[in-house]
Design a protein around this motif. Structure first.
Motif, PDB file in Angstrom:
ATOM      1  N   ALA A 179      -3.214 -34.044   4.899  1.00  0.00           N
ATOM      2  CA  ALA A 179      -2.448 -33.054   4.137  1.00  0.00           C
ATOM      3  C   ALA A 179      -2.924 -31.641   4.448  1.00  0.00           C
ATOM      4  CB  ALA A 179      -2.553 -33.336   2.643  1.00  0.00           C
ATOM      5  N   GLN A 180      -4.230 -31.455   4.585  1.00  0.00           N
ATOM      6  CA  GLN A 180      -4.766 -30.128   4.902  1.00  0.00           C
ATOM      7  C   GLN A 180      -4.326 -29.675   6.294  1.00  0.00           C
ATOM      8  OE1 GLN A 180      -8.949 -30.706   4.286  1.00  0.00           O
ATOM      9  NE2 GLN A 180      -8.837 -30.078   2.138  1.00  0.00           N
ATOM     10  N   LEU A 218      -1.644 -30.719   8.012  1.00  0.00           N
ATOM     11  CA  LEU A 218      -0.204 -30.459   7.981  1.00  0.00           C
ATOM     12  C   LEU A 218       0.107 -29.140   7.281  1.00  0.00           C
ATOM     13  CD1 LEU A 218       1.143 -34.040   7.216  1.00  0.00           C
ATOM     14  CD2 LEU A 218       1.223 -32.828   9.400  1.00  0.00           C
ATOM     15  N   SER A 219      -0.550 -28.889   6.168  1.00  0.00           N
ATOM     16  CA  SER A 219      -0.320 -27.639   5.428  1.00  0.00           C
ATOM     17  C   SER A 219      -0.706 -26.427   6.258  1.00  0.00           C
ATOM     18  CB  SER A 219      -1.102 -27.638   4.121  1.00  0.00           C
ATOM     19  OG  SER A 219      -0.577 -28.585   3.236  1.00  0.00           O
ATOM     20  N   ALA A 220      -1.822 -26.526   6.969  1.00  0.00           N
ATOM     21  CA  ALA A 220      -2.293 -25.403   7.774  1.00  0.00           C
ATOM     22  C   ALA A 220      -1.366 -25.115   8.948  1.00  0.00           C
ATOM     23  CB  ALA A 220      -3.709 -25.680   8.271  1.00  0.00           C
ATOM     24  N   GLN A 221      -0.689 -26.127   9.469  1.00  0.00           N
ATOM     25  CA  GLN A 221       0.191 -25.965  10.629  1.00  0.00           C
ATOM     26  C   GLN A 221       1.627 -25.629  10.257  1.00  0.00           C
ATOM     27  OE1 GLN A 221      -0.947 -25.940  13.855  1.00  0.00           O
ATOM     28  NE2 GLN A 221      -2.836 -25.893  12.682  1.00  0.00           N
ATOM     29  N   ARG A 222       1.969 -25.763   8.997  1.00  0.00           N
ATOM     30  CA  ARG A 222       3.358 -25.592   8.557  1.00  0.00           C
ATOM     31  C   ARG A 222       3.773 -24.133   8.593  1.00  0.00           C
ATOM     32  NH1 ARG A 222       6.509 -24.877   4.073  1.00  0.00           N
ATOM     33  NH2 ARG A 222       4.775 -24.438   2.700  1.00  0.00           N
ATOM     34  N   ARG A 251       9.155 -28.849   7.177  1.00  0.00           N
ATOM     35  CA  ARG A 251       8.958 -29.849   6.130  1.00  0.00           C
ATOM     36  C   ARG A 251       8.276 -31.068   6.727  1.00  0.00           C
ATOM     37  NH1 ARG A 251       9.982 -25.996   3.593  1.00  0.00           N
ATOM     38  NH2 ARG A 251      11.791 -25.606   2.306  1.00  0.00           N
ATOM     39  N   TYR A 252       7.231 -31.528   6.047  1.00  0.00           N
ATOM     40  CA  TYR A 252       6.517 -32.732   6.460  1.00  0.00           C
ATOM     41  C   TYR A 252       6.650 -33.770   5.360  1.00  0.00           C
ATOM     42  CZ  TYR A 252       4.325 -29.935  10.110  1.00  0.00           C
ATOM     43  OH  TYR A 252       4.105 -29.142  11.198  1.00  0.00           O
TER      44      TYR A 252
END
Length: 96
Positions: free
Chosen positions: A2-3, A5-9, A14-15
């Protein structure tokens, strides 16, 4: 995960957790080349995760709208098929 994915978003990305250890990403207004670049960056970040001496790996299948389909089911199926090809060939990202 999750960290990472959040950092790359980016704004608009949307993931989604798709099931078990699988995730899906929607990258609106991103051509295939941009999606492949994003997948490769994501793979590098995931592969850098160290869980008590265990490194993670990732296999990503890329499908692009409209080249690979205009229907969500077709795009998801194509991405899933390519993810398994990446896994079979031992590479992080498969886009063709």
């Amino acid at each position: 995960m999750a960290q990472v994915l959040s950092a790359q978003r980016r704004g608009g990305d949307r993931y989604f957790r798709w099931g078990g250890d699988e995730f899906a990403a929607l990258l609106p207004h991103t051509p295939r080349e941009g999606a492949v670049g994003a997948a490769e960056r994501l793979a590098r970040h995931v592969e850098a995760i160290d869980l008590e001496g265990r490194l993670l790996g990732v296999n990503v299948g890329v499908a692009a709208f409209p080249e690979d389909g205009t229907d969500e089911d077709v795009l998801l199926s194509t991405a899933d098929h390519r993810m398994y090809r990446a896994k079979t060939h031992g590479v992080a990202v498969w886009a063709q």
